[in-house]
Design a protein around this motif. Structure first.
Motif, PDB file in Angstrom:
ATOM      1  N   PRO A 164     -37.105 -43.839 -49.612  1.00 27.41           N
ATOM      2  CA  PRO A 164     -37.894 -42.758 -48.887  1.00 27.41           C
ATOM      3  C   PRO A 164     -37.562 -43.041 -47.523  1.00 27.41           C
ATOM      4  O   PRO A 164     -37.959 -41.817 -46.707  1.00 27.41           O
ATOM      5  CB  PRO A 164     -39.138 -43.145 -49.449  1.00 27.41           C
ATOM      6  N   VAL A 165     -37.545 -44.119 -46.899  1.00 32.09           N
ATOM      7  CA  VAL A 165     -37.560 -44.209 -45.228  1.00 32.09           C
ATOM      8  C   VAL A 165     -36.232 -43.564 -44.840  1.00 32.09           C
ATOM      9  O   VAL A 165     -36.256 -42.833 -43.790  1.00 32.09           O
ATOM     10  CB  VAL A 165     -37.411 -45.670 -44.989  1.00 32.09           C
ATOM     11  N   THR A 166     -35.109 -43.710 -45.778  1.00 31.99           N
ATOM     12  CA  THR A 166     -33.912 -43.011 -45.262  1.00 31.99           C
ATOM     13  C   THR A 166     -33.935 -41.449 -45.123  1.00 31.99           C
ATOM     14  O   THR A 166     -33.737 -40.665 -44.344  1.00 31.99           O
ATOM     15  CB  THR A 166     -32.682 -43.428 -46.230  1.00 31.99           C
ATOM     16  N   VAL A 167     -34.697 -41.037 -46.175  1.00 33.99           N
ATOM     17  CA  VAL A 167     -34.957 -39.437 -46.635  1.00 33.99           C
ATOM     18  C   VAL A 167     -35.872 -39.088 -45.441  1.00 33.99           C
ATOM     19  O   VAL A 167     -35.680 -38.210 -44.633  1.00 33.99           O
ATOM     20  CB  VAL A 167     -35.630 -39.365 -48.047  1.00 33.99           C
ATOM     21  N   ALA A 168     -37.031 -39.744 -45.168  1.00 33.60           N
ATOM     22  CA  ALA A 168     -37.900 -39.693 -44.272  1.00 33.60           C
ATOM     23  C   ALA A 168     -36.952 -39.451 -42.544  1.00 33.60           C
ATOM     24  O   ALA A 168     -37.364 -38.540 -41.873  1.00 33.60           O
ATOM     25  CB  ALA A 168     -38.932 -40.505 -43.980  1.00 33.60           C
ATOM     26  N   HIS A 169     -36.132 -40.505 -42.507  1.00 31.11           N
ATOM     27  CA  HIS A 169     -35.306 -40.486 -41.032  1.00 31.11           C
ATOM     28  C   HIS A 169     -34.526 -39.081 -41.078  1.00 31.11           C
ATOM     29  O   HIS A 169     -34.266 -38.489 -39.951  1.00 31.11           O
ATOM     30  CB  HIS A 169     -34.586 -41.530 -40.964  1.00 31.11           C
ATOM     31  N   ASN A 170     -33.901 -38.855 -42.293  1.00 29.84           N
ATOM     32  CA  ASN A 170     -33.064 -37.572 -42.256  1.00 29.84           C
ATOM     33  C   ASN A 170     -34.165 -36.363 -42.094  1.00 29.84           C
ATOM     34  O   ASN A 170     -33.325 -35.375 -41.164  1.00 29.84           O
ATOM     35  CB  ASN A 170     -32.375 -37.421 -43.599  1.00 29.84           C
ATOM     36  N   ILE A 171     -35.150 -36.297 -42.579  1.00 30.70           N
ATOM     37  CA  ILE A 171     -36.040 -35.084 -42.540  1.00 30.70           C
ATOM     38  C   ILE A 171     -36.566 -35.241 -40.904  1.00 30.70           C
ATOM     39  O   ILE A 171     -36.713 -34.050 -40.306  1.00 30.70           O
ATOM     40  CB  ILE A 171     -37.353 -34.876 -43.420  1.00 30.70           C
ATOM     41  N   LEU A 172     -36.599 -36.211 -40.347  1.00 29.33           N
ATOM     42  CA  LEU A 172     -37.191 -36.370 -38.772  1.00 29.33           C
ATOM     43  C   LEU A 172     -35.870 -35.953 -38.092  1.00 29.33           C
ATOM     44  O   LEU A 172     -36.480 -35.441 -36.898  1.00 29.33           O
ATOM     45  CB  LEU A 172     -37.682 -37.735 -38.538  1.00 29.33           C
ATOM     46  N   LYS A 173     -34.929 -36.419 -38.379  1.00 34.61           N
ATOM     47  CA  LYS A 173     -33.592 -35.735 -37.612  1.00 34.61           C
ATOM     48  C   LYS A 173     -33.588 -34.208 -37.382  1.00 34.61           C
ATOM     49  O   LYS A 173     -33.752 -33.589 -36.437  1.00 34.61           O
ATOM     50  CB  LYS A 173     -32.242 -36.093 -38.031  1.00 34.61           C
ATOM     51  N   LEU A 174     -34.020 -33.673 -38.680  1.00 32.25           N
ATOM     52  CA  LEU A 174     -33.888 -32.250 -38.552  1.00 32.25           C
ATOM     53  C   LEU A 174     -35.022 -31.700 -37.839  1.00 32.25           C
ATOM     54  O   LEU A 174     -35.139 -30.926 -36.996  1.00 32.25           O
ATOM     55  CB  LEU A 174     -34.050 -31.690 -40.214  1.00 32.25           C
TER      56      LEU A 174
END
Length: 183
Positions: A164-174
């Motif tokens: 989920p940290v990877t998923v969260a970072h990808n969402i934050l990049k967006l």
């Protein structure tokens, strides 16, 4: 070991939810709310997948997790991960975010691997997420799976990843890229 795995999953989820609540643009939250999940390595059912009880919602101009992080809190997003894990056991996390053409364009600009499915082509007698996710994962699990909705079904983007940290970072990049976008 099982209790330790569950504790690690909850701790990682807590970190991801804290990131999203602190830095995500609330416009990324769909009307139905958002959830982010993380599955145990051998997950077989929603009870093996941790999520946010009551989802994550938009509260004014804030991102607000409604309840605690617990196993069995998500059905819809949990099914996405369990299906993806059949194709790649390393992909144990997913989140749903709002669909818009502008968001999709920014995801393409970020070079995410993207796949979609058409709800209108869903065969009878199957669950949409099981069928739709599986249809996108046959050649490998993409970073993003979306659909444009159907009658009574909100269009949705799903972001997948190892944790989920990877998923969260990808969402934050967006999120950082849509600050000035018209969604």
């Amino acid at each position: 070991m099982r209790a330790e795995d569950r504790a690690r999953v909850i701790a990682c989820m807590d970190q991801a939810v804290t990131l999203l609540a602190g830095r995500m643009d609330p416009r990324l939250i769909p009307e139905v709310g958002m959830n982010i999940v993380y599955a145990l390595p051998d997950a077989r059912s929603r009870d093996d997948v941790a999520g946010v009880l009551g989802r994550i919602v938009r509260l004014g101009d804030r991102v607000h997790p409604v309840g605690e992080i617990t196993f069995g809190a998500s059905d819809h997003v949990a099914r996405i991960v369990i299906t993806a894990m059949r194709f790649d056991p390393g992909i144990r996390s997913a989140a749903n975010i709002r669909f818009s053409e502008a968001i999709l364009l920014e995801m393409e600009n970020l070079m995410f691997e993207i796949c979609s499915f058409d709800r209108e082509k869903e065969p009878p007698g199957v669950q949409t997420m099981d069928w739709g996710v599986a249809s996108c994962c046959r050649g490998g699990v993409p970073d993003v799976i979306y659909d444009r909705g159907a009658r009574g079904k909100e269009p949705m983007i799903r972001v997948l990843g190892e944790d989920p940290v990877t998923v969260a970072h990808n969402i934050l990049k967006l999120s950082n890229r849509i600050t000035y976008a018209q969604l």
